[in-house]
Every structure is written in structure tokens, then in C-alpha cells.
Design a protein around this motif. Structure first.
Motif, PDB file in Angstrom:
ATOM      1  N   SER A  92      26.166  -9.921 -22.812  1.00 42.73           N
ATOM      2  CA  SER A  92      26.334  -8.508 -22.471  1.00 42.73           C
ATOM      3  C   SER A  92      25.440  -7.631 -23.329  1.00 42.73           C
ATOM      4  CB  SER A  92      27.799  -8.087 -22.648  1.00 42.73           C
ATOM      5  OG  SER A  92      28.639  -8.771 -21.747  1.00 42.73           O
ATOM      6  N   ARG A  93      25.366  -7.945 -24.602  1.00 45.23           N
ATOM      7  CA  ARG A  93      24.504  -7.164 -25.501  1.00 45.23           C
ATOM      8  C   ARG A  93      23.061  -7.229 -25.043  1.00 45.23           C
ATOM      9  NH1 ARG A  93      19.688  -7.439 -28.542  1.00 45.23           N
ATOM     10  NH2 ARG A  93      19.889  -6.257 -30.482  1.00 45.23           N
ATOM     11  N   GLU A  94      22.603  -8.430 -24.681  1.00 52.31           N
ATOM     12  CA  GLU A  94      21.224  -8.597 -24.252  1.00 52.31           C
ATOM     13  C   GLU A  94      20.945  -7.815 -22.968  1.00 52.31           C
ATOM     14  OE1 GLU A  94      19.249  -9.820 -26.245  1.00 52.31           O
ATOM     15  OE2 GLU A  94      20.555 -10.942 -27.586  1.00 52.31           O
ATOM     16  N   LEU A  95      21.902  -7.808 -22.046  1.00 53.73           N
ATOM     17  CA  LEU A  95      21.728  -7.070 -20.803  1.00 53.73           C
ATOM     18  C   LEU A  95      21.701  -5.573 -21.046  1.00 53.73           C
ATOM     19  CD1 LEU A  95      24.067  -9.099 -18.390  1.00 53.73           C
ATOM     20  CD2 LEU A  95      21.569  -9.081 -18.432  1.00 53.73           C
ATOM     21  N   ILE A  96      22.570  -5.103 -21.944  1.00 51.23           N
ATOM     22  CA  ILE A  96      22.619  -3.668 -22.254  1.00 51.23           C
ATOM     23  C   ILE A  96      21.304  -3.204 -22.869  1.00 51.23           C
ATOM     24  CG2 ILE A  96      23.682  -1.946 -23.771  1.00 51.23           C
ATOM     25  CD1 ILE A  96      26.333  -3.495 -23.368  1.00 51.23           C
ATOM     26  N   ILE A  97      20.790  -3.965 -23.826  1.00 54.13           N
ATOM     27  CA  ILE A  97      19.541  -3.578 -24.486  1.00 54.13           C
ATOM     28  C   ILE A  97      18.366  -3.671 -23.509  1.00 54.13           C
ATOM     29  CG2 ILE A  97      17.908  -4.158 -26.315  1.00 54.13           C
ATOM     30  CD1 ILE A  97      20.475  -2.758 -27.226  1.00 54.13           C
ATOM     31  N   THR A  98      18.388  -4.666 -22.622  1.00 55.71           N
ATOM     32  CA  THR A  98      17.337  -4.775 -21.613  1.00 55.71           C
ATOM     33  C   THR A  98      17.350  -3.553 -20.702  1.00 55.71           C
ATOM     34  OG1 THR A  98      17.402  -7.197 -21.619  1.00 55.71           O
ATOM     35  CG2 THR A  98      16.456  -6.134 -19.682  1.00 55.71           C
ATOM     36  N   GLY A  99      18.542  -3.141 -20.273  1.00 52.56           N
ATOM     37  CA  GLY A  99      18.666  -1.937 -19.455  1.00 52.56           C
ATOM     38  C   GLY A  99      18.204  -0.700 -20.203  1.00 52.56           C
ATOM     39  N   PHE A 100      18.530  -0.628 -21.491  1.00 51.45           N
ATOM     40  CA  PHE A 100      18.121   0.502 -22.328  1.00 51.45           C
ATOM     41  C   PHE A 100      16.602   0.586 -22.421  1.00 51.45           C
ATOM     42  CE2 PHE A 100      17.395   2.553 -26.481  1.00 51.45           C
ATOM     43  CZ  PHE A 100      18.187   3.684 -26.339  1.00 51.45           C
ATOM     44  N   ARG A 101      15.968  -0.568 -22.562  1.00 52.92           N
ATOM     45  CA  ARG A 101      14.503  -0.593 -22.630  1.00 52.92           C
ATOM     46  C   ARG A 101      13.874  -0.193 -21.300  1.00 52.92           C
ATOM     47  NH1 ARG A 101      13.524  -6.164 -26.144  1.00 52.92           N
ATOM     48  NH2 ARG A 101      13.663  -5.185 -28.207  1.00 52.92           N
ATOM     49  N   LEU A 102      14.541  -0.551 -20.202  1.00 50.14           N
ATOM     50  CA  LEU A 102      14.030  -0.158 -18.892  1.00 50.14           C
ATOM     51  C   LEU A 102      14.079   1.356 -18.719  1.00 50.14           C
ATOM     52  CD1 LEU A 102      15.580  -2.904 -16.553  1.00 50.14           C
ATOM     53  CD2 LEU A 102      13.166  -2.612 -17.167  1.00 50.14           C
ATOM     54  N   ALA A 113      13.900   3.473 -21.198  1.00 50.20           N
ATOM     55  CA  ALA A 113      12.832   3.976 -22.064  1.00 50.20           C
ATOM     56  C   ALA A 113      11.473   3.829 -21.392  1.00 50.20           C
ATOM     57  CB  ALA A 113      12.840   3.227 -23.393  1.00 50.20           C
ATOM     58  N   ALA A 114      11.261   2.679 -20.749  1.00 46.61           N
ATOM     59  CA  ALA A 114       9.982   2.450 -20.068  1.00 46.61           C
ATOM     60  C   ALA A 114       9.782   3.461 -18.947  1.00 46.61           C
ATOM     61  CB  ALA A 114       9.937   1.029 -19.519  1.00 46.61           C
ATOM     62  N   GLY A 115      10.884   3.819 -18.271  1.00 43.41           N
ATOM     63  CA  GLY A 115      10.800   4.813 -17.214  1.00 43.41           C
ATOM     64  C   GLY A 115      10.402   6.180 -17.733  1.00 43.41           C
ATOM     65  N   GLU A 116      10.678   6.419 -19.005  1.00 44.73           N
ATOM     66  CA  GLU A 116      10.295   7.681 -19.641  1.00 44.73           C
ATOM     67  C   GLU A 116       8.949   7.577 -20.349  1.00 44.73           C
ATOM     68  OE1 GLU A 116      11.973  10.412 -19.268  1.00 44.73           O
ATOM     69  OE2 GLU A 116      13.644   9.492 -18.198  1.00 44.73           O
ATOM     70  N   GLY A 117       8.294   6.430 -20.186  1.00 47.10           N
ATOM     71  CA  GLY A 117       6.991   6.241 -20.816  1.00 47.10           C
ATOM     72  C   GLY A 117       7.064   5.898 -22.290  1.00 47.10           C
ATOM     73  N   LEU A 118       8.236   5.404 -22.745  1.00 47.37           N
ATOM     74  CA  LEU A 118       8.418   5.052 -24.153  1.00 47.37           C
ATOM     75  C   LEU A 118       8.444   3.538 -24.322  1.00 47.37           C
ATOM     76  CD1 LEU A 118      11.287   7.561 -25.030  1.00 47.37           C
ATOM     77  CD2 LEU A 118       8.847   7.850 -25.495  1.00 47.37           C
ATOM     78  N   LYS A 155      19.373   4.406 -33.089  1.00 45.42           N
ATOM     79  CA  LYS A 155      18.084   4.849 -33.612  1.00 45.42           C
ATOM     80  C   LYS A 155      17.149   5.351 -32.512  1.00 45.42           C
ATOM     81  CE  LYS A 155      17.998   2.087 -37.833  1.00 45.42           C
ATOM     82  NZ  LYS A 155      17.342   0.982 -38.586  1.00 45.42           N
ATOM     83  N   ASN A 156      17.423   4.968 -31.268  1.00 44.70           N
ATOM     84  CA  ASN A 156      16.572   5.396 -30.151  1.00 44.70           C
ATOM     85  C   ASN A 156      17.363   6.216 -29.136  1.00 44.70           C
ATOM     86  OD1 ASN A 156      13.931   3.744 -30.672  1.00 44.70           O
ATOM     87  ND2 ASN A 156      15.562   2.222 -30.847  1.00 44.70           N
ATOM     88  N   ARG A 157      18.398   6.913 -29.603  1.00 45.20           N
ATOM     89  CA  ARG A 157      19.273   7.648 -28.688  1.00 45.20           C
ATOM     90  C   ARG A 157      18.564   8.785 -27.951  1.00 45.20           C
ATOM     91  NH1 ARG A 157      20.752   8.447 -33.905  1.00 45.20           N
ATOM     92  NH2 ARG A 157      20.610  10.556 -34.783  1.00 45.20           N
ATOM     93  N   GLN A 158      17.385   9.175 -28.429  1.00 43.43           N
ATOM     94  CA  GLN A 158      16.636  10.216 -27.726  1.00 43.43           C
ATOM     95  C   GLN A 158      16.280   9.780 -26.310  1.00 43.43           C
ATOM     96  OE1 GLN A 158      15.387   8.424 -30.186  1.00 43.43           O
ATOM     97  NE2 GLN A 158      13.376   7.614 -29.601  1.00 43.43           N
ATOM     98  N   VAL A 159      16.245   8.466 -26.100  1.00 41.41           N
ATOM     99  CA  VAL A 159      15.956   7.948 -24.755  1.00 41.41           C
ATOM    100  C   VAL A 159      17.024   8.408 -23.767  1.00 41.41           C
ATOM    101  CG1 VAL A 159      15.801   5.852 -23.349  1.00 41.41           C
ATOM    102  CG2 VAL A 159      14.708   5.933 -25.587  1.00 41.41           C
ATOM    103  N   LEU A 160      18.285   8.352 -24.188  1.00 49.89           N
ATOM    104  CA  LEU A 160      19.384   8.759 -23.319  1.00 49.89           C
ATOM    105  C   LEU A 160      19.387  10.267 -23.120  1.00 49.89           C
ATOM    106  CD1 LEU A 160      22.227   6.467 -24.729  1.00 49.89           C
ATOM    107  CD2 LEU A 160      20.778   6.088 -22.733  1.00 49.89           C
ATOM    108  N   ARG A 161      19.041  11.016 -24.159  1.00 46.05           N
ATOM    109  CA  ARG A 161      18.980  12.478 -24.025  1.00 46.05           C
ATOM    110  C   ARG A 161      17.877  12.877 -23.062  1.00 46.05           C
ATOM    111  NH1 ARG A 161      19.959  12.737 -29.757  1.00 46.05           N
ATOM    112  NH2 ARG A 161      17.713  13.063 -30.132  1.00 46.05           N
TER     113      ARG A 161
END
Length: 213
Positions: A125-135, A137-142, A201-207
Motif C-alpha cells: 500500500s505504501r508503494e502504491l500511495i507513493i507511486t500515485g503521489f509521484r504521478l 507530481a509528474a502531472g504538475e511538471g515536478l 516534505k513534498n506536500r506542495q504537490v497536493l496544494r
């Protein structure tokens, strides 16, 4: 296809080979009337897998895990970074870890050695959550790089999974303590905390994502 991508693809192809040796053949296959002509051979193969397959699986897992980071290092050093490599590398890592945990859950039910379903669920579950989080971020160009805690998480998972595959060897040679379970517990704690730390540390992605809606 360049060398780093070949290494990554090789790691992915090792996953079904790993599963073949670690996961016993289902009873419905072994006892199938269609395969009655090779019933004895399938039973013998299953006995081999149950008794020795985990050791072969551990060797395959170590080989596959050792390539983690090698492909990325070569790609950066030789300037061979490609979109295919960026796509395949995290998939290869997640597939290998998930396959090992699922196999260990099944072995735990059959032999008492392995990991619980809760352990597997938390880590996957952790791996899936972080993978989704990175996706996101990637959608925001990060582009979010792996943290030191993330690397520690990977290392503890690899060690814990390997010792579990080996049925607590080499520790079982001189102690009755279930070292593999303690190692897996440590891996779970670091896995959960590293996931929380990574998102915090990367919560700006969600904002950024919320502002775009």
C-alpha cells in the motif's frame, strides 16, 4: 534499447522466474484429470518447490535486487536516461517487492515461514500511495527524487525479504529467535515512516493539485 533499460527489463523478467520457484503449484493443477499422465512428476516438483524453492528464490531475489540502482547509475553516468527507463524502473522495483511479499504470504500459510498478509498489505500500500503521489507530481511538471529514508526503506525491505525467504538463515543456525520477523517489523516501520516523510516534505504537490481544480 540501451543497456540500462535492458537491465531494468531483465529485473522484470526475473519476477515470474522467482515466483515459479517460491510459490507451490496449486493443488487443483497437480490433481487435474487433464494432467493425470504427469501427476507424479507434478507432485515431485511441488515437493521440491516447498522444500528448496525458497532458497533458489532467495538467490534470484538477491540477483534482481542487486541490479536496483545499477541501471540508474549507468543511465546517468552515460547520459542514457530515457522515458522508457523512467517508466520501467519503478515498475520493476515494485513488481519484485510485491511478488516476494505475496509469495511469502502464501508460504506462511503453507509452512509457517514467511510474512503475514497485514505486513504485505502495509508495504505494498505504501508503494502504491507513493507511486500515485509521484504521478500527481509528474502531472504538475515536478520530478521528485528519492530520499535517504526511501533508500533505507528499500535496503531494509531487501534484507528482511531475503532472510524470510531463507527461513531465518543464517540466524537459525545459532539462535531460536525469529530474526526474520524482527527484521520485517523494522522494515514495516521504516516503510511507513519514509512514506509519511516523503509526502510531508513534498506536500506542495497536493496544494498545487488543489489549486488547479
Amino acid at each position: 534499447m540501451n543497456l540500462p533499460n535492458k537491465i531494468t527489463l531483465g529485473r522484470i523478467l526475473l519476477v515470474p522466474v522467482f515466483m515459479f520457484f517460491v510459490v507451490p503449484i496449486p493443488d487443483w493443477v497437480v490433481k487435474s484429470s487433464m494432467l493425470g499422465f504427469m501427476h507424479n512428476q507434478l507432485e515431485a516438483l511441488n515437493d521440491f518447490i516447498i522444500n528448496y524453492g525458497n532458497f533458489i528464490g532467495a538467490v534470484i531475489f538477491i540477483i534482481a535486487s542487486s541490479t536496483d540502482g545499477v541501471d540508474g547509475h549507468i543511465a546517468r553516468k552515460r547520459n542514457m536516461i530515457t522515458k522508457l527507463g523512467i517508466f520501467l524502473d519503478p515498475i520493476a522495483d515494485k513488481l519484485l517487492t510485491a511478488a516476494a511479499l505475496i509469495a511469502l504470504v502464501q508460504r506462511y500459510e503453507l509452512t509457517g515461514h514467511g510474512v503475514s498478509s497485514w505486513t504485505a498489505m502495509i508495504i505494498i500500500s505504501r508503494e502504491l500511495i507513493i507511486t500515485g503521489f509521484r504521478l500527481v507530481a509528474a502531472g504538475e511538471g515536478l520530478v521528485l527524487s528519492a530520499s535517504k529514508l526511501g533508500k533505507l526503506k528499500t535496503a531494509t525491505q531487501m534484507v528482511a525479504i531475503t532472510v524470510s525467504l531463507l527461513n531465518n538463515l543464517p540466524f537459525s543456525l545459532f539462535t531460536n529467535i525469529a530474526v526474520d520477523r524482527y527484521l520485517m517489523f523494522i522494515a514495516v516501520i521504516i516503510t511507513v515512516y519514509s512514506g509519511y516523510d516523503y509526502i510531508a516534505k513534498n506536500r506542495q504537490v497536493l496544494r498545487t493539485g488543489n489549486e488547479g481544480r
